[in-house]
Write an enzyme that holds these catalytic residues in place. Sequence first.
Site, PDB file in Angstrom:
ATOM      1  N   GLN A 120      49.003  54.460  41.028  1.00 37.64           N
ATOM      2  CA  GLN A 120      47.977  54.574  42.070  1.00 37.64           C
ATOM      3  C   GLN A 120      48.454  55.451  43.241  1.00 37.64           C
ATOM      4  O   GLN A 120      47.660  56.182  43.824  1.00 37.64           O
ATOM      5  CB  GLN A 120      47.609  53.174  42.579  1.00 37.64           C
ATOM      6  CG  GLN A 120      46.323  53.109  43.385  1.00 37.64           C
ATOM      7  CD  GLN A 120      45.072  53.132  42.531  1.00 37.64           C
ATOM      8  OE1 GLN A 120      44.993  52.448  41.525  1.00 37.64           O
ATOM      9  NE2 GLN A 120      44.092  53.932  42.921  1.00 37.64           N
ATOM     10  N   LYS A 135      48.481  47.769  44.337  1.00 38.20           N
ATOM     11  CA  LYS A 135      47.705  47.113  43.278  1.00 38.20           C
ATOM     12  C   LYS A 135      47.913  45.618  43.453  1.00 38.20           C
ATOM     13  O   LYS A 135      48.954  45.191  43.977  1.00 38.20           O
ATOM     14  CB  LYS A 135      48.212  47.555  41.893  1.00 38.20           C
ATOM     15  CG  LYS A 135      47.222  47.366  40.769  1.00 38.20           C
ATOM     16  CD  LYS A 135      46.161  48.446  40.735  1.00 38.20           C
ATOM     17  CE  LYS A 135      45.044  48.106  39.782  1.00 38.20           C
ATOM     18  NZ  LYS A 135      44.085  49.200  39.634  1.00 38.20           N
ATOM     19  N   ASP A 175      38.806  45.938  40.167  1.00 38.05           N
ATOM     20  CA  ASP A 175      39.402  46.509  38.956  1.00 38.05           C
ATOM     21  C   ASP A 175      38.912  45.593  37.827  1.00 38.05           C
ATOM     22  O   ASP A 175      37.914  44.883  38.007  1.00 38.05           O
ATOM     23  CB  ASP A 175      40.943  46.540  39.074  1.00 38.05           C
ATOM     24  CG  ASP A 175      41.608  47.298  37.925  1.00 38.05           C
ATOM     25  OD1 ASP A 175      41.294  48.473  37.738  1.00 38.05           O
ATOM     26  OD2 ASP A 175      42.418  46.708  37.191  1.00 38.05           O
ATOM     27  N   SER A 393      35.831  55.226  47.212  1.00 36.59           N
ATOM     28  CA  SER A 393      36.302  54.063  47.969  1.00 36.59           C
ATOM     29  C   SER A 393      36.789  54.497  49.346  1.00 36.59           C
ATOM     30  O   SER A 393      36.565  53.821  50.344  1.00 36.59           O
ATOM     31  CB  SER A 393      37.452  53.371  47.225  1.00 36.59           C
ATOM     32  OG  SER A 393      36.933  52.544  46.226  1.00 36.59           O
TER      33      SER A 393
HETATM   34  P1  NDP Z   1      33.660  47.987  32.006  1.00 33.40           P
HETATM   35  O1  NDP Z   1      34.264  46.659  31.833  1.00 33.40           O
HETATM   36  O2  NDP Z   1      32.405  48.166  32.779  1.00 33.40           O
HETATM   37  O3  NDP Z   1      33.429  48.693  30.581  1.00 33.40           O
HETATM   38  C1  NDP Z   1      34.383  48.776  29.603  1.00 33.40           C
HETATM   39  C2  NDP Z   1      33.639  49.064  28.314  1.00 33.40           C
HETATM   40  O4  NDP Z   1      34.580  49.333  27.303  1.00 33.40           O
HETATM   41  C3  NDP Z   1      32.803  47.880  27.841  1.00 33.40           C
HETATM   42  O5  NDP Z   1      31.596  48.367  27.334  1.00 33.40           O
HETATM   43  C4  NDP Z   1      33.657  47.273  26.737  1.00 33.40           C
HETATM   44  O6  NDP Z   1      32.927  46.597  25.722  1.00 33.40           O
HETATM   45  C5  NDP Z   1      34.254  48.531  26.166  1.00 33.40           C
HETATM   46  N1  NDP Z   1      35.441  48.247  25.388  1.00 33.40           N
HETATM   47  C6  NDP Z   1      36.413  47.356  25.632  1.00 33.40           C
HETATM   48  N2  NDP Z   1      37.340  47.397  24.678  1.00 33.40           N
HETATM   49  C7  NDP Z   1      36.938  48.349  23.809  1.00 33.40           C
HETATM   50  C8  NDP Z   1      37.470  48.882  22.625  1.00 33.40           C
HETATM   51  N3  NDP Z   1      38.617  48.433  22.133  1.00 33.40           N
HETATM   52  N4  NDP Z   1      36.783  49.869  21.997  1.00 33.40           N
HETATM   53  C9  NDP Z   1      35.632  50.338  22.505  1.00 33.40           C
HETATM   54  N5  NDP Z   1      35.064  49.862  23.613  1.00 33.40           N
HETATM   55  C10 NDP Z   1      35.728  48.897  24.259  1.00 33.40           C
HETATM   56  O7  NDP Z   1      34.819  48.870  32.652  1.00 33.40           O
HETATM   57  P2  NDP Z   1      34.704  50.239  33.420  1.00 33.40           P
HETATM   58  O8  NDP Z   1      33.723  51.116  32.755  1.00 33.40           O
HETATM   59  O9  NDP Z   1      34.605  49.996  34.877  1.00 33.40           O
HETATM   60  O10 NDP Z   1      36.187  50.797  33.178  1.00 33.40           O
HETATM   61  C11 NDP Z   1      36.576  51.376  31.958  1.00 33.40           C
HETATM   62  C12 NDP Z   1      37.966  51.916  32.106  1.00 33.40           C
HETATM   63  O11 NDP Z   1      38.024  52.831  33.208  1.00 33.40           O
HETATM   64  C13 NDP Z   1      39.074  50.896  32.393  1.00 33.40           C
HETATM   65  O12 NDP Z   1      40.261  51.388  31.798  1.00 33.40           O
HETATM   66  C14 NDP Z   1      39.242  50.956  33.913  1.00 33.40           C
HETATM   67  O13 NDP Z   1      40.518  50.514  34.333  1.00 33.40           O
HETATM   68  C15 NDP Z   1      39.053  52.446  34.124  1.00 33.40           C
HETATM   69  N6  NDP Z   1      38.658  52.829  35.466  1.00 33.40           N
HETATM   70  C16 NDP Z   1      37.512  52.369  36.015  1.00 33.40           C
HETATM   71  C17 NDP Z   1      37.140  52.770  37.275  1.00 33.40           C
HETATM   72  C18 NDP Z   1      35.846  52.352  37.866  1.00 33.40           C
HETATM   73  O14 NDP Z   1      35.490  52.881  38.934  1.00 33.40           O
HETATM   74  N7  NDP Z   1      35.082  51.459  37.245  1.00 33.40           N
HETATM   75  C19 NDP Z   1      37.994  53.659  38.092  1.00 33.40           C
HETATM   76  C20 NDP Z   1      39.154  54.174  37.369  1.00 33.40           C
HETATM   77  C21 NDP Z   1      39.463  53.737  36.124  1.00 33.40           C
HETATM   78  P3  NDP Z   1      32.144  45.194  25.948  1.00 33.40           P
HETATM   79  O15 NDP Z   1      30.844  45.617  26.586  1.00 33.40           O
HETATM   80  O16 NDP Z   1      31.992  44.676  24.576  1.00 33.40           O
HETATM   81  O17 NDP Z   1      33.023  44.357  26.847  1.00 33.40           O
END
Ligand code: NDP
Length: 460
Positions: A120, A135, A175, A393
Amino acid sequence: MKDAKTKEVHKEIAIEIKKHKESHRMEHDVFYQALEEVLYSIVPLIISDEKYTIHSVVKRLTVPDRIIKFKVEWFDDQQNVHVNNGYRVQFNNTLGPYKGGLRFHPSVNEGILKFLGFEQILKNALTGLPIGGAKGGSDFDPKGKSDFEVMKFCTSFMKELHKYIGPTMDVPAGDIGVGGREIGYLFGEYKKITSKFDGVLTGKPNFFGGSLMRPQATGYGVVYFTEKMLEIEGKESLEGKVCTVSGAGNVALYTIEKLIELGAIPVSCSDSKGTIYDSRGVDLELLKDLKFNRRKSLVDYITTHPEAQYIPVSKYPKGGHAVWNFECHAAFPCATQNELTEVDAKNLVKNACISVSEGANMPSTPEAIAYFLKSDICFAPAKAANAGGVAVSNFEMSQNAAMQKWSFEKVDRKLKGTMQYICTNVSETAKEYGVEGNYVDGANIAGFKRVADAMIAEGI
Ligand code: NDP
């Protein structure tokens, strides 16, 4: 003589102690691994100027300023008492207040938070904005808990955390496991304890100081970064091109939204149960309804669009992910860590994909990254490509400090400018340090350099 009950308790205690010892040793491995990766890639910077060695910046920047660990006690709905660990790793505040998310997940421990906090620092430095790195979180699992239990936990967590945070001191955000609901409860408790309406947390719901566009920020930012990277590298733009996206959460769906807006054709998305492939382009409104409103599985997509393909996880190719099997111009892993393996990387290269941009944190395995770097693909690492979330943010902090509210258009304009700045800086840094086209090394060097120079300037 010990009775059976005493012996049983002794045994349980021994198991607990063993678990603690083992996890303590293992939990720091992930931190050392990240450290190793970053430190080897910044060697060209360290040897470029002896000031980095004289001022021992590597030694100083790899130890957190402080690690706060505390106990969180809370009651569940049946009045049972639970005890979790709470943490805040305040890693470095040379460039601004400590800033980084809170993660509530059973896998949370000190080592993971040190690793995420270190990453971070560099990500925040890359934005060019005044934010340090931190974090925090807890091994509490919000999944399956009632709203009331989550509220109980959050209030208990804040009773301790409030002592260490403040709008110019440390500003946590959400997060994994910490969304608008949790931030709302945490902020409510902070206000009750301190009687202050401070911008002390970001990712707040819009009606008490949250920034417009925070949900969209990371997804839109990844696409802005990719557009700029393709322009710099002299490749064709995304307009009219087929793109593959994984995930179906915030990052994935807003990446898809921005791609559609730019005239690209995103044809896939995935969740933890399976993948959707819709060759005509995915139906974003349906996806938002399924995931944001109804919290359904993607399998329901084919009820409305039977011509699309649904591939359940059990049918994924061996050692790979279904999404990366489809032909595309650009790929956007936006789901979770280690979702793109070496097998997938080989498939993408074979299918003439020209760019891979990481929306999620650490979605590509080290082997996949090594393969991309050897190929012609433009590879945008998470540290740089998904920094849009933390940038917005920071905009939220600015709005709170000034007691103002910016329009959606203003936030979007500033986000785009920030992502273009990051991309240009990373690319130029890579060129300057002899690793042209390597955005991984470019991002590590550019982020590290900004913090290291500031540390030298402020002295010990
Ligand atoms: P969410 O929890 O909103 O979405 C994650 C998605 O990924 C869900 O649809 C989940 O499925 C799916 N998923 C989980 N495991 C798997 C897998 N093995 N294969 C395929 N799909 C999978 O999280 P975000 O979208 O907020 O974040 C996603 C990533 O981005 C994370 O790594 C997070 O740390 C990173 N990130 C997010 C930020 C943000 O602003 N939100 C900023 C920077 C990084 P299901 O719906 O079934 O749970």
